[in-house]
Write a protein that holds these residues in place. Structure first.
Motif, PDB file in Angstrom:
ATOM      1  N   HIS A  53      33.803  43.202  40.785  1.00  0.00           N
ATOM      2  CA  HIS A  53      35.024  42.988  41.781  1.00  0.00           C
ATOM      3  C   HIS A  53      34.803  41.596  42.261  1.00  0.00           C
ATOM      4  O   HIS A  53      35.881  40.997  42.376  1.00  0.00           O
ATOM      5  CB  HIS A  53      35.084  43.857  42.805  1.00  0.00           C
ATOM      6  CG  HIS A  53      34.035  43.708  43.751  1.00  0.00           C
ATOM      7  ND1 HIS A  53      34.046  42.908  44.948  1.00  0.00           N
ATOM      8  CD2 HIS A  53      32.884  44.711  44.114  1.00  0.00           C
ATOM      9  CE1 HIS A  53      32.866  43.153  45.614  1.00  0.00           C
ATOM     10  NE2 HIS A  53      32.264  44.215  45.035  1.00  0.00           N
ATOM     11  N   GLU A  54      33.668  40.963  42.389  1.00  0.00           N
ATOM     12  CA  GLU A  54      33.389  39.699  42.760  1.00  0.00           C
ATOM     13  C   GLU A  54      34.163  38.644  41.646  1.00  0.00           C
ATOM     14  O   GLU A  54      34.795  37.777  42.212  1.00  0.00           O
ATOM     15  CB  GLU A  54      32.053  39.243  43.211  1.00  0.00           C
ATOM     16  CG  GLU A  54      31.376  39.982  44.224  1.00  0.00           C
ATOM     17  CD  GLU A  54      29.729  39.889  44.403  1.00  0.00           C
ATOM     18  OE1 GLU A  54      29.071  39.340  43.452  1.00  0.00           O
ATOM     19  OE2 GLU A  54      29.532  40.087  45.367  1.00  0.00           O
ATOM     20  N   ILE A  55      33.771  38.749  40.499  1.00  0.00           N
ATOM     21  CA  ILE A  55      34.380  38.018  39.453  1.00  0.00           C
ATOM     22  C   ILE A  55      35.654  38.141  39.511  1.00  0.00           C
ATOM     23  O   ILE A  55      36.329  37.312  39.274  1.00  0.00           O
ATOM     24  CB  ILE A  55      33.521  38.433  37.970  1.00  0.00           C
ATOM     25  CG1 ILE A  55      32.042  37.975  38.233  1.00  0.00           C
ATOM     26  CG2 ILE A  55      34.037  37.605  36.831  1.00  0.00           C
ATOM     27  CD1 ILE A  55      31.298  38.452  36.892  1.00  0.00           C
ATOM     28  N   GLY A 104      41.377  35.941  40.482  1.00  0.00           N
ATOM     29  CA  GLY A 104      42.326  36.175  40.937  1.00  0.00           C
ATOM     30  C   GLY A 104      42.945  37.290  40.055  1.00  0.00           C
ATOM     31  O   GLY A 104      44.203  37.579  39.815  1.00  0.00           O
ATOM     32  N   VAL A 105      42.301  38.318  39.540  1.00  0.00           N
ATOM     33  CA  VAL A 105      42.700  39.317  38.794  1.00  0.00           C
ATOM     34  C   VAL A 105      42.198  40.769  39.515  1.00  0.00           C
ATOM     35  O   VAL A 105      41.355  40.688  40.163  1.00  0.00           O
ATOM     36  CB  VAL A 105      42.050  39.403  37.343  1.00  0.00           C
ATOM     37  CG1 VAL A 105      42.557  38.388  36.416  1.00  0.00           C
ATOM     38  CG2 VAL A 105      40.894  39.504  37.070  1.00  0.00           C
ATOM     39  N   ASP A 106      42.858  41.523  38.872  1.00  0.00           N
ATOM     40  CA  ASP A 106      42.532  43.140  39.580  1.00  0.00           C
ATOM     41  C   ASP A 106      41.235  43.567  38.784  1.00  0.00           C
ATOM     42  O   ASP A 106      40.898  43.223  37.707  1.00  0.00           O
ATOM     43  CB  ASP A 106      43.642  44.109  39.165  1.00  0.00           C
ATOM     44  CG  ASP A 106      43.649  45.231  39.972  1.00  0.00           C
ATOM     45  OD1 ASP A 106      43.880  46.652  39.248  1.00  0.00           O
ATOM     46  OD2 ASP A 106      43.186  45.395  41.313  1.00  0.00           O
ATOM     47  N   SER A 107      40.685  44.299  39.631  1.00  0.00           N
ATOM     48  CA  SER A 107      39.273  44.785  39.208  1.00  0.00           C
ATOM     49  C   SER A 107      39.411  45.545  37.718  1.00  0.00           C
ATOM     50  O   SER A 107      38.537  45.672  37.066  1.00  0.00           O
ATOM     51  CB  SER A 107      38.505  45.563  40.104  1.00  0.00           C
ATOM     52  OG  SER A 107      38.284  45.023  41.258  1.00  0.00           O
ATOM     53  N   LYS A 108      40.522  46.298  37.962  1.00  0.00           N
ATOM     54  CA  LYS A 108      40.941  47.313  36.680  1.00  0.00           C
ATOM     55  C   LYS A 108      40.909  46.357  35.477  1.00  0.00           C
ATOM     56  O   LYS A 108      40.755  46.838  34.336  1.00  0.00           O
ATOM     57  CB  LYS A 108      42.179  48.003  36.918  1.00  0.00           C
ATOM     58  CG  LYS A 108      41.968  49.046  37.909  1.00  0.00           C
ATOM     59  CD  LYS A 108      43.262  49.933  38.155  1.00  0.00           C
ATOM     60  CE  LYS A 108      43.358  50.826  39.122  1.00  0.00           C
ATOM     61  NZ  LYS A 108      44.270  51.632  39.471  1.00  0.00           N
ATOM     62  N   ILE A 109      41.495  45.222  35.561  1.00  0.00           N
ATOM     63  CA  ILE A 109      41.695  44.311  34.549  1.00  0.00           C
ATOM     64  C   ILE A 109      40.423  43.840  33.784  1.00  0.00           C
ATOM     65  O   ILE A 109      39.961  43.992  32.680  1.00  0.00           O
ATOM     66  CB  ILE A 109      42.753  43.349  34.739  1.00  0.00           C
ATOM     67  CG1 ILE A 109      44.130  43.910  34.991  1.00  0.00           C
ATOM     68  CG2 ILE A 109      42.631  42.171  33.579  1.00  0.00           C
ATOM     69  CD1 ILE A 109      44.781  42.658  35.507  1.00  0.00           C
ATOM     70  N   ALA A 110      39.346  43.604  34.977  1.00  0.00           N
ATOM     71  CA  ALA A 110      37.859  43.073  34.590  1.00  0.00           C
ATOM     72  C   ALA A 110      37.404  44.206  33.734  1.00  0.00           C
ATOM     73  O   ALA A 110      36.722  44.123  32.909  1.00  0.00           O
ATOM     74  CB  ALA A 110      37.409  42.674  35.832  1.00  0.00           C
TER      75      ALA A 110
END
Length: 84
Positions: free
Chosen positions: A8-10, A15-21
């Motif tokens: 979630h930090e990255i 500037g992206v949602d955690s789900k995308i990461a």
């Protein structure tokens, strides 16, 4: 030794949602359970590079402010019987 960043930090850094990461990590073959999971620095670099390649790190990719709902931009109407 560099600290292990959390997913979630990255995501917030770019500037992206955690789900995308999380989806991108899965696409890269990395197993991560949740946004609060830590990842190794080489994996973090790989994730940043992949998200930036998709345009996630650029200002143009940041979502614009959500348009105001139909009632949010207008002043509140006076209620019957309310003192002014």
């Amino acid at each position: 030794m560099a600290a292990k960043p959390r997913v979630h930090e990255i995501a917030s850094e770019l500037g992206v949602d955690s789900k995308i990461a999380l989806a991108k990590l899965k696409e890269l073959g990395e197993f991560v359970k949740s946004p609060s999971s830590t990842i190794e620095p080489p994996v973090a670099r790989k994730l940043r590079a992949a998200l930036e390649a998709d345009g996630a790190g650029s200002p143009a990719a940041a979502p614009a402010a959500a348009p105001a709902s139909s009632g949010a931009s207008r002043p509140a109407a006076a209620r019957p019987g309310a003192a002014r």
